[in-house]
Design a protein around this motif. Structure first.
Motif, short mmCIF file in Angstrom:
data_model
loop_
_atom_site.label_atom_id
_atom_site.label_comp_id
_atom_site.label_asym_id
_atom_site.label_seq_id
_atom_site.Cartn_x
_atom_site.Cartn_y
_atom_site.Cartn_z
N ALA A 37 1.30 -7.54 61.76
CA ALA A 37 1.66 -8.10 60.46
C ALA A 37 0.64 -7.73 59.40
CB ALA A 37 1.77 -9.62 60.57
N MET A 38 1.13 -7.44 58.21
CA MET A 38 0.25 -7.15 57.10
C MET A 38 -0.66 -8.35 56.82
SD MET A 38 0.96 -5.63 53.33
CE MET A 38 1.32 -4.03 53.99
N SER A 39 -0.11 -9.53 56.75
CA SER A 39 -0.84 -10.80 56.59
C SER A 39 -1.90 -10.80 55.49
CB SER A 39 -1.50 -11.20 57.92
OG SER A 39 -0.56 -11.38 58.92
N PRO A 40 -1.53 -10.49 54.25
CA PRO A 40 -2.55 -10.48 53.19
C PRO A 40 -3.18 -11.85 52.95
CG PRO A 40 -0.34 -10.25 52.26
CD PRO A 40 -0.20 -10.16 53.75
N GLY A 41 -2.46 -12.92 53.25
CA GLY A 41 -2.99 -14.27 53.07
C GLY A 41 -4.17 -14.56 53.98
N LYS A 42 -4.26 -13.85 55.09
CA LYS A 42 -5.38 -14.04 56.02
C LYS A 42 -6.60 -13.20 55.63
CE LYS A 42 -3.01 -15.36 60.27
NZ LYS A 42 -2.86 -15.04 61.70
N ARG A 43 -6.46 -12.39 54.61
CA ARG A 43 -7.53 -11.51 54.15
C ARG A 43 -8.15 -10.74 55.31
NH1 ARG A 43 -11.29 -14.73 50.15
NH2 ARG A 43 -12.60 -14.08 51.85
N PRO A 44 -7.37 -9.88 55.94
CA PRO A 44 -7.86 -9.16 57.12
C PRO A 44 -9.04 -8.25 56.82
CG PRO A 44 -5.67 -8.38 56.50
CD PRO A 44 -6.00 -9.52 55.60
N LEU A 45 -9.87 -8.08 57.83
CA LEU A 45 -11.02 -7.18 57.75
C LEU A 45 -10.55 -5.74 57.61
CD1 LEU A 45 -14.14 -6.96 58.07
CD2 LEU A 45 -13.75 -6.79 60.54
N PHE A 46 -9.56 -5.35 58.41
CA PHE A 46 -9.02 -4.00 58.42
C PHE A 46 -7.69 -3.95 57.67
CE2 PHE A 46 -11.55 -4.04 62.34
CZ PHE A 46 -12.28 -2.87 62.20
N ALA A 47 -7.45 -2.85 56.99
CA ALA A 47 -6.15 -2.60 56.37
C ALA A 47 -5.11 -2.46 57.48
CB ALA A 47 -6.20 -1.33 55.53
N LEU A 48 -3.86 -2.65 57.14
CA LEU A 48 -2.78 -2.57 58.13
C LEU A 48 -2.79 -1.22 58.86
CD1 LEU A 48 -0.27 -3.75 59.50
CD2 LEU A 48 1.08 -2.88 57.57
N ALA A 49 -2.93 -0.13 58.15
CA ALA A 49 -2.92 1.19 58.78
C ALA A 49 -4.05 1.34 59.80
CB ALA A 49 -3.00 2.29 57.73
N GLU A 50 -5.21 0.77 59.50
CA GLU A 50 -6.34 0.83 60.43
C GLU A 50 -6.06 0.01 61.69
OE1 GLU A 50 -10.42 0.98 58.01
OE2 GLU A 50 -9.02 -0.55 57.23
#
Length: 161
Positions: A37-50
């Motif tokens: 999941a892209m999950s921008p609300g979780k402010r992921p460390l890695f971008a989705l593609a990574e």
């Protein structure tokens, strides 16, 4: 009947717990899609593609597992992939309560999708992506919590912040 299972999550980063659940799901189903999941609300460390790229390396050992990123509702992605099973990992009773609520919502939105809870192995029940990130942010060694290569990627990423 061909059984296509989705194993969804943010996988930021993918942990040994995730790897174990993927392996177990791969032995149960004809095909497993690790749905990131892209999950921008979780402010992921890695971008989705990574995250997708890292997961592809980890999942390359199973011939019936593929990795795909998605944005939007999980149920919409499940429909687009013709998935008939949703695999969810459970580490604790707190996870169970939350996941059980989600399962009820999924049943309302897509009655044909079966939800399967897989309990974490006891030695991995304390491992979460959130805790792994926290340990890494403070310079701790995360190698015993993530598959080979993931720890290096996390530390490289954090050193460029």
């Amino acid at each position: 009947m061909h059984t296509r299972a989705l194993f969804p999550g943010t996988f930021d980063p993918l942990t040994l717990g995730h790897q174990d659940l993927i392996s177990r799901a791969a032995s149960l189903f004809d095909e497993v899609i690790v749905a990131i999941a892209m999950s921008p609300g979780k402010r992921p460390l890695f971008a989705l593609a990574e995250r997708v790229s890292l997961a592809q390396v980890v999942c390359s050992e199973w011939g019936n597992v593929r990795v795909a990123g998605f944005d939007g509702l999980l149920i919409d992605f499940a429909r687009s992939q013709n998935a008939n099973v949703l695999v969810r990992g459970i580490r604790s009773m707190t996870d169970f309560d939350y996941e059980n609520q989600l399962a009820g919502m999924y049943r309302q939105l897509m009655p044909s999708l079966e939800v399967l809870f897989l309990p974490a192995r006891s030695e991995l029940s304390c491992v979460s992506s959130t805790l792994v990130r926290e340990v890494a942010l403070h310079g701790g060694d995360i190698a015993s919590f993530v598959p080979p290569g993931i720890a290096d990627a996390v530390h490289r990423h954090l050193s460029h912040r």
